[in-house]
Scaffold this active site. Structure first.
Site, PDB file in Angstrom:
ATOM      1  N   ILE A 120       0.892  -9.659  -2.217  1.00  0.00           N
ATOM      2  CA  ILE A 120      -0.117 -10.724  -2.321  1.00  0.00           C
ATOM      3  C   ILE A 120      -1.364 -10.109  -2.951  1.00  0.00           C
ATOM      4  O   ILE A 120      -2.014  -9.249  -2.332  1.00  0.00           O
ATOM      5  CB  ILE A 120      -0.443 -11.315  -0.926  1.00  0.00           C
ATOM      6  CG1 ILE A 120       0.840 -11.821  -0.239  1.00  0.00           C
ATOM      7  CG2 ILE A 120      -1.468 -12.440  -1.064  1.00  0.00           C
ATOM      8  CD1 ILE A 120       0.656 -12.197   1.225  1.00  0.00           C
TER       9      ILE A 120
ATOM     10  N   CYS B 175       4.264   2.725  -2.384  1.00  0.00           N
ATOM     11  CA  CYS B 175       3.010   3.400  -2.754  1.00  0.00           C
ATOM     12  C   CYS B 175       2.556   4.316  -1.622  1.00  0.00           C
ATOM     13  O   CYS B 175       3.081   4.274  -0.499  1.00  0.00           O
ATOM     14  CB  CYS B 175       1.931   2.370  -3.100  1.00  0.00           C
ATOM     15  SG  CYS B 175       1.103   1.654  -1.658  1.00  0.00           S
TER      16      CYS B 175
ATOM     17  N   GLU C 195       5.692  -4.353   1.510  1.00  0.00           N
ATOM     18  CA  GLU C 195       6.153  -3.590   2.679  1.00  0.00           C
ATOM     19  C   GLU C 195       5.220  -3.800   3.865  1.00  0.00           C
ATOM     20  O   GLU C 195       5.640  -3.989   5.012  1.00  0.00           O
ATOM     21  CB  GLU C 195       6.189  -2.081   2.373  1.00  0.00           C
ATOM     22  CG  GLU C 195       7.118  -1.687   1.256  1.00  0.00           C
ATOM     23  CD  GLU C 195       6.444  -1.664  -0.114  1.00  0.00           C
ATOM     24  OE1 GLU C 195       5.719  -2.627  -0.457  1.00  0.00           O
ATOM     25  OE2 GLU C 195       6.673  -0.698  -0.848  1.00  0.00           O
TER      26      GLU C 195
ATOM     27  N   CYS D 199       0.603  -4.858  -0.262  1.00  0.00           N
ATOM     28  CA  CYS D 199       1.979  -4.657  -0.741  1.00  0.00           C
ATOM     29  C   CYS D 199       2.987  -5.397   0.151  1.00  0.00           C
ATOM     30  O   CYS D 199       2.725  -5.669   1.333  1.00  0.00           O
ATOM     31  CB  CYS D 199       2.342  -3.176  -0.723  1.00  0.00           C
ATOM     32  SG  CYS D 199       1.405  -2.172  -1.886  1.00  0.00           S
TER      33      CYS D 199
END
Ligand code: THU
Length: 131
Positions: A44, A88, A56, A54
């Site tokens: 988002i 990341c 995740e 992210c």
């Protein structure tokens, strides 16, 4: 018992809700809780880029805020060209709070094509605050 292929396909499905007007890079995630519950998430983005979250961390925060603290696996799906997606650095640090070194991280191109990598291979040398 959720198989890894099912988890991968849920991450692929979750990509569809990604809100990505800036990067146009869609990511989906599906996290498997130790009781078998699965939460999904997508990335988002935000005009103030640093406010982007992210996929995740969306999936994991949904699970954690419902009281789930133990996880058996996570799947992350994106079209990263020739490469498999990698989480990341912020997500790796976030995962390290809840994952064991052996927690499988699925790096998903499609439900038929994914790597299964132990978390410690992606993030060795985890920082742990001494209490
Ligand atoms: N992104 C994720 O959602 N997960 C990753 O593992 C890598 C990056 C998102 C953040 C941003 O919306 C876009 O992908 C480009 O960095």
């Amino acid at each position: 018992m959720t198989d890894l292929k099912t988890l991968a396909s849920l991450a692929v499905e979750a990509r569809k809700n990604a809100y990505v007007p800036y990067s146009h890079f869609t990511v989906g995630a599906a996290v498997l809780c130790s009781d078998g519950t699965i939460y999904t998430g997508c990335n988002i983005e935000n005009s103030s880029f640093g406010a982007t979250i992210c996929a995740e961390r969306v999936a994991m925060t949904k699970a954690i805020s419902d009281g789930h603290l133990k996880f058996d696996a996570i799947a992350i799906a994106a079209d990263n060209g020739d490469d498999y997606i990698v989480p990341c650095g912020i997500c790796r640090q976030f995962m390290s709070e809840f994952f064991s070194p052996q927690t499988p991280v699925l790096q998903v191109k499609s439900a038929e094509d994914f790597l299964v990598t132990p978390f410690e291979n992606l993030f060795p040398g985890v920082f742990v605050l001494k209490k």
